[in-house]
Design an enzyme around this catalytic site. Structure first.
Site, short mmCIF file in Angstrom:
data_model
loop_
_atom_site.label_atom_id
_atom_site.label_comp_id
_atom_site.label_asym_id
_atom_site.label_seq_id
_atom_site.Cartn_x
_atom_site.Cartn_y
_atom_site.Cartn_z
N HIS A 9 0.83 -1.22 0.00
CA HIS A 9 0.00 0.00 0.00
C HIS A 9 0.86 1.27 0.00
O HIS A 9 0.49 2.28 0.61
CB HIS A 9 -0.96 0.02 1.19
N ASN A 30 -10.33 -2.82 2.41
CA ASN A 30 -10.04 -2.78 0.97
C ASN A 30 -11.32 -2.52 0.19
O ASN A 30 -12.41 -2.53 0.76
CB ASN A 30 -9.46 -4.12 0.51
N HIS A 82 -3.85 0.80 12.02
CA HIS A 82 -3.62 -0.49 12.71
C HIS A 82 -4.98 -1.10 13.04
O HIS A 82 -5.75 -0.49 13.81
CB HIS A 82 -2.82 -0.22 13.98
FE1 HDD Z 1 -2.58 -4.88 5.34
C1 HDD Z 1 -1.11 -1.86 5.09
C2 HDD Z 1 -5.54 -3.55 4.20
C3 HDD Z 1 -3.98 -8.03 5.23
C4 HDD Z 1 0.18 -6.14 6.78
N1 HDD Z 1 -3.19 -3.06 4.76
C5 HDD Z 1 -2.43 -1.94 4.72
C6 HDD Z 1 -3.21 -0.84 4.25
C7 HDD Z 1 -4.46 -1.32 4.00
C8 HDD Z 1 -4.46 -2.73 4.31
C9 HDD Z 1 -5.64 -0.54 3.48
C10 HDD Z 1 -2.70 0.58 4.06
C11 HDD Z 1 -2.98 1.44 5.24
C12 HDD Z 1 -2.54 2.85 4.96
O1 HDD Z 1 -3.17 3.50 4.11
O2 HDD Z 1 -1.58 3.28 5.59
N2 HDD Z 1 -4.37 -5.65 4.75
C13 HDD Z 1 -5.49 -4.93 4.41
C14 HDD Z 1 -6.62 -5.81 4.33
C15 HDD Z 1 -6.17 -7.06 4.59
C16 HDD Z 1 -4.77 -6.97 4.88
C17 HDD Z 1 -8.03 -5.37 4.00
C18 HDD Z 1 -6.92 -8.36 4.65
C19 HDD Z 1 -8.15 -8.46 4.97
N3 HDD Z 1 -1.99 -6.75 5.87
C20 HDD Z 1 -2.72 -7.91 5.79
C21 HDD Z 1 -2.00 -8.99 6.39
C22 HDD Z 1 -0.80 -8.46 6.85
C23 HDD Z 1 -0.83 -7.05 6.50
C24 HDD Z 1 -2.50 -10.42 6.50
C25 HDD Z 1 0.34 -9.11 7.57
C26 HDD Z 1 0.31 -10.23 8.19
N4 HDD Z 1 -0.74 -4.15 5.79
C27 HDD Z 1 0.22 -4.83 6.44
C28 HDD Z 1 1.41 -3.98 6.83
C29 HDD Z 1 0.99 -2.58 6.27
C30 HDD Z 1 -0.37 -2.87 5.66
C31 HDD Z 1 2.72 -4.51 6.40
C32 HDD Z 1 1.97 -1.86 5.36
C33 HDD Z 1 2.00 -0.44 5.79
C34 HDD Z 1 1.26 -0.42 7.04
O3 HDD Z 1 0.79 -1.67 7.32
O4 HDD Z 1 1.09 0.54 7.75
O5 HDD Z 1 1.54 -3.96 8.21
#
Ligand code: HDD
Length: 686
Positions: free
Chosen positions: A79, A152, A343
């Protein structure tokens, strides 16, 4: 509304008031170092002699360059490409029966919010309109602390267990040996992941559908994806799924158009959001929940804790209870959009988690990622992340600590500070985790109830209209056609035959592999709510390019433009040169864009007026190019009486979505209706 230090008008709320104390307006001020020393020269470094060596003593040079050298922080691991805006959430009706969350009690309550939209796979500088899942993350600044709904624009996910998330992302990101392709799933490793992890089937159907090429952020759904819990004052819980429904309906690009926009305007979607808010066309979504009683947990033919499953809206209706409005752009993209830290674990009393194994892993990942991205544990103190209510605890120190916690005590329990900061009981607003009964053996396995990967993928396929099905086939053909490994291409069609045999067979032929021999799962049900064909259609905020030169018929054209604008359509005058053009009856119109600075893919519809120009041949060729492209993208085209010769010179044919002006026709209103419809899929474009 009020004017703030930057001279702009802001919509004031508690978050805005809080941010105001951090806003700095440098306009009209004297330049200083970060130590506030006034600077006398910002042009030349300090040298020993005018052609001599630069001196270490130059404190301004050192500070300026050092700061510049450290301006970048790691982009989000997923993202990374995103854009955000401020707004508010207004509660329509009390959710008291289901949750004790303070911001969901009294109808009319407004909560400040910050929303960030994003693409998953691409880097921070990648194009907006690539095929991807879009993030839809919302921070509610409630009086009980920050609540983040990090969702999402698709209601399901690729995997069922967070342990696979790094694998999924490694597979979709550019391949590590050559870092190609950028922001695209059309490559070997992604499709290898898909065929090797078949729980992805349902989400891949969404990814191949028009949902993955949303037209802009304002016209896409949002989903919390996971099953959460709402818990009321009595401790009674409901399983819930959260939905955002855009007031303008759900609309998409066509793939050829999406690819061309990536080149013509890679910022297409962020520009759309920015411009809409600046113009006062505030995007709106309604917020709703699907609810299942705890006792009904096992009543469905899918596991409600499985993030690869939807709850069909026809079975579990979405109850709307509030509205989100985005009404203010950020002041500074880095300070706000880049530094915001979402978060899913940020909850308030009355909202709780479930045992969805994908959700549980996320609860770890987000806090962890902020530590590296924002450089330590104090990111909650960054203005955009600060709750609007006070926060107190015994956490201390760390990089860039800003608050100054006074006093001797930083531990609990204590006697020196009267055992404060003190914990709160549930009645006082303390967060008490839902007392779910849990039993079982420690095990690493997939539940039997999570093993059906194809029934809902098939349900999705069954729910699509004819054009939507065709787009899915086209998307598979494009994506799988880019896969070098024939073996993987074969395995894709062998896998997706379980969704639909005819679909898989067409793809097989198109990507040069054997027709699949398997059979589809025998699901005949469909869910009309899944088809974009059943969405809302309105002309509001759609943009029409008026292609025009000197000598147009002023009364006719201006009357049409008035009708369009009265219907909420945005009109852009496009001509050969900037400046003004003059009608045959002496009206003057200012030109907004030229054929060079705009492009047909950047408009929702065209109004072909024509006229004359110094270079007739070029004028005609520019206009016919615009017509041909818009025709191919199924867009509405209105033709003025003077525009017909251009229309005839193009490849377009009369038929659906082509509105021709004539003395008897109610041209303006018919054109508005066509604009609202947006695409004319029955048009014969070849
Ligand atoms: Fe995630 C970012 C949505 C599964 C780990 N995620 C992130 C963002 C969104 C989502 C919208 C961007 C937030 C922003 O604008 O700063 N993610 C989802 C959705 C998921 C999902 C809807 C499943 C239903 N994500 C998911 C899993 C993991 C992560 C299973 C890890 C085990 N996601 C992350 C992250 C991020 C992230 C690595 C990257 C940047 C952040 O968090 O702040 O922690």
């Amino acid at each position: 509304m009020k004017k703030s230090s930057d001279g702009l008008e802001h919509r004031e709320n508690s978050k805005d008031k809080q941010l105001e104390q951090y806003r700095v307006n440098n306009y009209g001020e004297k330049m200083t170092t970060n130590q506030a020393l006034k600077i006398s020269n910002d042009e030349f470094s300090l040298k020993a002699g005018v052609r001599g060596p630069t001196l270490m003593e130059d404190l301004h040079l050192r500070e300026k360059i050092t700061h510049f050298d450290h301006e970048r922080i790691p982009e989000r691991v997923v993202h990374a490409r995103g854009y955000a805006a401020h707004g508010e959430f207004e509660l329509y009706k009390s959710m008291k029966d289901y949750t004790k969350a303070g911001f969901l009690q009294v109808p009319g309550t407004k909560t400040p919010i910050f929303t960030r939209f994003s693409n998953v796979a691409g880097s921070k500088g990648s194009a907006d309109t690539v095929r991807d899942v879009k993030g839809f993350a919302i921070k509610f600044y409630t009086e009980e602390g920050n609540y983040d709904l990090v969702g999402n624009n698709m209601p399901v996910f690729f995997i069922q267990d967070a342990i696979k998330f790094p694998d999924l992302i490694h597979a979709v990101k550019p391949e590590p040996h050559n870092e190609i392709p950028q922001a695209s799933s059309a490559h070997d490793t992604f499709w290898d992941f898909v065929v090797s992890n078949q729980e992805s089937a349902h989400m891949v159907m969404w990814l191949m559908s028009d949902r993955a090429i949303a037209k802009n952020f304002r016209v896409m759904d949002g989903f919390g994806v996971h099953t959460f819990r709402l818990v009321n004052e009595e401790g009674i819980a409901h399983f819930v799924k959260f939905h955002w429904k855009p007031k303008l309906g759900v609309h998409s690009l066509v793939w050829d158009e999406a690819q061309k926009i990536s080149g013509k305007d890679p910022d297409f979607q962020r520009r759309d959001l920015w411009d809409s808010i600046e113009k006062g066309h505030f995007p709106e979504w309604e917020f709703g929940v699907q609810m299942i009683k705890e006792k009904d947990e096992f009543m469905f033919d899918f596991d409600i804790l499985d993030a690869t499953k939807i709850w069909p809206e026809e079975t579990v209706p979405v109850q709307i209870f509030g509205k989100l409005t985005l009404n203010k752009n950020v002041d500074n993209v880095f300070a706000e959009t880049e530094q915001v830290a979402f978060h899913p674990g940020n909850v308030v009393p009355g909202i709780d988690f479930t045992n969805d194994p994908l959700l549980q892993g996320r609860l770890f990942s987000y806090l962890d990622t902020q530590l590296i991205r924002l450089g330590g544990p104090n990111f909650a103190e960054i203005p955009i992340n600060r709750p609007v209510c006070p926060f107190h605890n015994n956490q201390r120190d760390g990089y860039s600590r800003q608050r100054i916690d006074v006093g001797q005590v930083s531990y609990h329990n204590n006697t020196l500070a009267n055992n404060t900061p003190a914990t709160s009981t549930a009645a006082e607003g303390g967060y008490v985790h839902y007392a779910e009964k849990v039993e079982g053996k420690v095990i690493q396995a997939r539940s039997e109830s999570f093993k059906d990967h194809f029934s809902q993928a098939r349900l999705f396929w069954n729910s699509m209209s004819g054009p939507e099905k065709q787009h899915i086939i086209n998307a598979f053909t494009f994506e799988v056609g880019k896969v070098n490994s024939k073996d993987i291409r074969q395995r894709v069609v062998d896998m997706f035959v379980e969704v639909d045999k005819e679909m898989a067979t067409i793809i097989a032929v198109d990507v040069g592999v054997n027709r699949p021999s398997g059979e589809q799962v025998p699901v005949t049900a469909s869910s009309p709510a899944l088809s974009q064909e059943n969405t809302i259609y309105t002309p509001q905020t759609l943009t029409v390019g008026v292609l025009v030169g000197n000598g147009f018929k002023g009364t006719e054209v201006l009357a049409t433009i008035r009708t369009l604008m009265n219907a909420g359509v945005i009109v852009k005058i496009v001509s050969g040169k900037l400046g003004t053009i003059r009608s045959s009856d002496n009206y003057q119109v200012a030109v907004d864009e030229t054929f060079l600075t705009s492009a047909p893919v950047l408009f929702d519809a065209l109004y072909i007026v024509g006229g004359n120009s110094e270079n007739e041949a070029k004028f005609e060729s520019d206009i016919t190019y615009f017509i041909n492209e818009s025709f191919k993208h199924y867009k509405p085209i209105g033709v003025a009486t003077t525009g017909q010769r251009f229309f005839k010179a193009s490849n377009a044919k009369e038929g659906p979505g082509i509105v021709i002006d004539s003395p008897k026709s109610d041209f303006g209103n018919t054109f508005v209706k066509a604009i609202a419809k947006q695409r004319f899929w029955t048009r014969d474009i070849y």
